[in-house]
Write an enzyme that holds these catalytic residues in place. Structure first.
Site, PDB file in Angstrom:
ATOM      1  N   CYS A 113     -30.126  31.754  24.601  1.00 36.54           N
ATOM      2  CA  CYS A 113     -30.780  30.902  23.611  1.00 36.54           C
ATOM      3  C   CYS A 113     -29.817  30.471  22.527  1.00 36.54           C
ATOM      4  CB  CYS A 113     -31.998  31.599  23.016  1.00 36.54           C
ATOM      5  SG  CYS A 113     -31.630  33.179  22.271  1.00 36.54           S
ATOM      6  N   GLU A 119     -26.220  39.782  21.165  1.00 37.49           N
ATOM      7  CA  GLU A 119     -25.387  38.883  20.371  1.00 37.49           C
ATOM      8  C   GLU A 119     -24.289  39.638  19.634  1.00 37.49           C
ATOM      9  OE1 GLU A 119     -27.888  36.918  17.445  1.00 37.49           O
ATOM     10  OE2 GLU A 119     -29.252  38.611  17.424  1.00 37.49           O
ATOM     11  N   ASN A 146     -24.457  31.885  19.796  1.00 36.91           N
ATOM     12  CA  ASN A 146     -23.854  31.494  18.512  1.00 36.91           C
ATOM     13  C   ASN A 146     -23.228  32.707  17.817  1.00 36.91           C
ATOM     14  OD1 ASN A 146     -25.020  29.138  19.227  1.00 36.91           O
ATOM     15  ND2 ASN A 146     -26.441  29.002  17.512  1.00 36.91           N
ATOM     16  N   ASP A 147     -24.007  33.790  17.744  1.00 37.14           N
ATOM     17  CA  ASP A 147     -23.476  34.982  17.088  1.00 37.14           C
ATOM     18  C   ASP A 147     -22.523  35.753  17.999  1.00 37.14           C
ATOM     19  OD1 ASP A 147     -24.344  34.816  14.505  1.00 37.14           O
ATOM     20  OD2 ASP A 147     -26.285  35.743  14.912  1.00 37.14           O
ATOM     21  N   ARG A 178     -37.931  30.837  16.467  1.00 38.34           N
ATOM     22  CA  ARG A 178     -37.223  31.400  15.308  1.00 38.34           C
ATOM     23  C   ARG A 178     -38.227  31.597  14.187  1.00 38.34           C
ATOM     24  NH1 ARG A 178     -33.422  26.934  16.681  1.00 38.34           N
ATOM     25  NH2 ARG A 178     -31.487  27.892  17.377  1.00 38.34           N
ATOM     26  N   ARG A 207     -38.752  35.619  18.605  1.00 42.65           N
ATOM     27  CA  ARG A 207     -37.759  36.489  17.984  1.00 42.65           C
ATOM     28  C   ARG A 207     -38.312  36.946  16.644  1.00 42.65           C
ATOM     29  NH1 ARG A 207     -32.056  33.948  16.599  1.00 42.65           N
ATOM     30  NH2 ARG A 207     -33.199  32.899  14.949  1.00 42.65           N
ATOM     31  N   ARG A 262     -18.426  31.299  11.412  1.00 43.60           N
ATOM     32  CA  ARG A 262     -18.725  29.940  11.871  1.00 43.60           C
ATOM     33  C   ARG A 262     -19.065  28.986  10.719  1.00 43.60           C
ATOM     34  NH1 ARG A 262     -24.671  30.097  13.515  1.00 43.60           N
ATOM     35  NH2 ARG A 262     -25.202  32.289  13.605  1.00 43.60           N
ATOM     36  N   HIS A 313     -34.659  21.925  -3.673  1.00 41.68           N
ATOM     37  CA  HIS A 313     -35.884  21.192  -3.310  1.00 41.68           C
ATOM     38  C   HIS A 313     -35.575  19.992  -2.422  1.00 41.68           C
ATOM     39  CE1 HIS A 313     -38.636  23.533  -5.587  1.00 41.68           C
ATOM     40  NE2 HIS A 313     -37.994  23.354  -6.725  1.00 41.68           N
TER      41      HIS A 313
END
Lengths: 89, 569
Positions: B501, B430, B453-454, B295, B331, B464, B188
């Site tokens: 991206c 990716e 990133n991927d 996203r 996406r 990563r 939370h």
């Protein structure tokens, strides 16, 4: 008396669907249970219902016993179908 | 000065005094009682007080943060009213236990039951029970739970853990950050911190032991670093960095009105990455030329259940309308990997990044996927929508995803609901397998978007999330540069545009290379757009292009970096 349902909600009987069922069952006098895999849970108990861990695609039986059992089953069945939680089978 | 490190779960940095939340003393004595009726009346009174209290907090939370956050307290009310809980306590009272003892034993029983379940979602429900029973206990004991809404100066909250009812009482004007001993990314604390837009570090293990109430703290929610009683130099350093950032931003401000164009007149598109409709404002504020990555998984996160078609439709429509005809690349759901949805009850995996995630999950659980596609298609008439599928490894996956999209489109048209005819459909490149056959994808897709990133993670086989191998996360590795060139050339050979991206699109070393390689669209966090636009204005594509062949022949990432710096001189 009892009714059988197949659960179609993608998340199973967690969170929102569980809360909707408990809220629907609570006002009735009848004892209402949710039977799943030979375990019975009180349908008025959020912790009991969630602890059953009902996954999508499984079949449950809801039974009611008491003066307003017919109405209770009707209302609960309506909630299950109209809120996309499952379908009667 | 002492430094601590925890798990960073909400970005931003803060400097303020520590405010240590101390748990109130809820210890009780175990007494045998005679009059169980009186004891049950006492229990009922405590439950009634608790109910009022939670309803009060719920109303405040709903008003402040919306229905979703209010629902957390709706769940608390259901726990409080749970007949099993009440009957359990009442039976123990009838057997002679005092209400406090009976409540504690019953609550512990349920807490242990939920904590023992093999499911993150259920484990978190144990917290709900703990929170509710603590409130009832406080009322039984006549102990007043501390009222955090009284904090009236800037503070960083330090606690063992934060419960939703604690955090909601906090006034965001004064609370600059959260640090907790325990917790994870879905706790939370993390969820509410992100909603409040303040930094949070959880899992800082001994924070409550090491930090004393009133001590000065510097925290960095991006790295997880905490400095206790920072020395003069560190404070000066922190303020200097903050000040420099401010000044630099002011200088950059003029670029928000300008176009994204290189010194020699070559135009590119600089777009923003967003997670929720409210992020659009910051993209537009810097003159972003579109949204290059929406996203959508963020619409699914930090909540108790799946967002409905209607909720998603509203969110997509809001973004499309706000962009007013500028492109919005959405996406589809990318969940799995490091992003979990506890309510979907996904199995734990040995290799989550190689497992059941993104398009793989969507093609398997089409009931989820189709709801999202319907919402997108319905929203398409409100702007310039482009849809892309994440984690595509094979052509079949792309074809099936497209087919499902067309099926849903047909259904909508039959229902008499209009759908835009202009929607472009593309994919994220990716996975190395997709990069290697980008030429084949380019024939069937309207555009390609490189998810760096991927792509870096999979190409260098580097997790990563693992600090021990983070040195292998190399955006300038020659293999990555060659793959990017392949993808851009493959797209252009079929007359398709190619975007990027990932973090790399906003990186000052990468930007000159990408410009020279002919990348059409750069999508990044809104805060990077002005930096990149100002850099572009200093670069000449024609002067950079002749260097590319040489750069691609270099053997290490370090050589590439040095060579680019040399060219830029």
């Amino acid at each position: 008396m009892e009714k059988k349902f197949k659960i179609t909600a993608p998340e199973g009987l967690h969170a929102r669907p569980a809360a909707l069922l408990v809220t629907a069952a609570t006002p009735f006098l009848a004892d209402i249970t949710l039977d799943f895999k030979e375990k019975k849970a009180n349908l008025k108990s959020i912790m009991g219902v969630m602890a059953q861990g009902v996954s999508p695609g499984s079949t449950i039986v809801i039974s009611a016993q008491g003066s307003d059992e017919a109405e209770a089953l009707q209302v609960i069945g309506d909630v299950i179908v109209s809120k996309g939680i499952g379908e009667e089978c | 000065m002492l430094a601590l490190k925890g798990i960073p779960v909400s970005d931003g940095a803060a400097i303020a005094k520590a405010y240590c939340l101390v748990e109130p003393d809820l210890s009780y004595s175990k007494i045998m009682i005679q009059n169980d009726d009186a004891e049950i009346l006492r229990l009922n009174a405590a439950i009634e007080h608790t109910q009022n209290e939670i309803e009060h907090i719920q109303a405040a939370a709903t008003k402040k943060y919306g229905e979703d956050k209010g629902a957390i307290f709706g769940a608390h009310l259901l726990v409080l009213q749970d007949p099993e809980l009440f009957v359990g306590v009442a039976q123990k009272i009838q057997s002679g236990m005092n209400a406090e003892h009976a409540l504690d034993e019953t609550a512990q029983f349920f807490i242990q039951m939920f904590e023992g379940m093999d499911n993150d979602y259920m484990k978190e429900r144990a917290e709900d029970i703990r929170d509710v029973s603590k409130r009832v206990m406080a009322h039984l004991l006549g102990v007043e739970l501390p009222d955090y809404s009284r904090i009236k100066e800037a503070v960083i909250i330090v606690a063992k853990d934060l419960t939703p009812s604690m955090t909601t009482q906090l006034d965001p004007t004064f609370v600059k950050g959260f640090i907790t001993d325990i917790g994870g990314k879905t706790s939370h604390t993390a969820i509410l911190a992100r909603t409040m837009g303040i930094p949070a570090i959880v899992g800082a293990k001994s924070a409550t032991m090491d930090i004393k109430h009133g001590e000065d703290l510097i925290m960095d929610g991006a790295t997880g670093e905490i400095f206790i009683q920072p020395n003069h130099e560190q404070i000066v350093q922190y303020k200097k960095v903050e000040e420099e950032n401010k000044q630099f931003q002011q200088q950059l401000a003029k670029y928000s009105e300008l176009q994204s164009v290189s010194k020699d007149g070559y135009f590119v598109e600089l777009a923003g990455n967003i997670g929720k409709p409210e992020d659009v404002a910051s993209v537009l504020a810097v003159g972003g030329e579109g949204v290059g990555l929406f996203r959508t998984e963020f619409l699914y996160m930090d909540r108790l259940d799946l967002p409905s078609e209607e909720e998603q439709f509203t969110a997509y429509k809001e973004v499309l309308q706000a962009l007013n005809g500028k492109p919005v690349v959405v996406r589809t759901l990318d969940i799995g990997g490091d992003k979990n949805l506890p309510y979907l009850n996904l199995p734990q995996e040995m290799n989550p990044f190689l497992g059941y995630r993104a398009i793989r999950l969507c093609l398997d659980r089409q009931e989820l996927f189709r709801v999202q596609l319907r919402a997108l298609l319905r929203a398409s008439v409100y702007g310039n929508l482009k849809i892309m599928f994440p984690m595509i490894a094979t052509l079949e996956e792309f074809r099936i995803a497209k087919e499902i999209l067309f099926e849903e489109k047909e259904k909508l048209l039959v229902e008499g609901i209009s759908v835009s005819e202009e929607i472009e459909i593309g994919l994220m490149i990716e996975i190395p397998s997709a990069a290697m056959i980008a030429d084949l994808f380019a024939k069937e897709a309207d555009f390609l978007s490189i998810g760096t990133n991927d792509l870096i993670q999979y190409t260098l086989a580097v997790d990563r999330m693992n600090e021990n191998v983070s040195y292998l996360y190399q955006p300038y590795h020659p293999a990555i540069l060659r793959l990017i060139k392949m993808i851009i050339d493959a797209g252009h050979a079929q007359g398709k545009w190619v975007g990027m991206c990932g973090e790399m699109a906003g990186d000052s070393i990468a930007v000159p290379i990408l410009l020279a390689l002919g990348l059409d669209e750069f999508s990044m966090s809104a805060s990077s757009i002005l930096n990149v636009r100002s850099q572009l204005a200093t670069l000449s594509k024609e002067q950079l292009v002749p260097h590319i062949q040489n750069l691609l022949q270099l053997s290490t990432a370090q050589q590439v970096e040095l060579a680019v710096k040399d060219i830029l001189k």
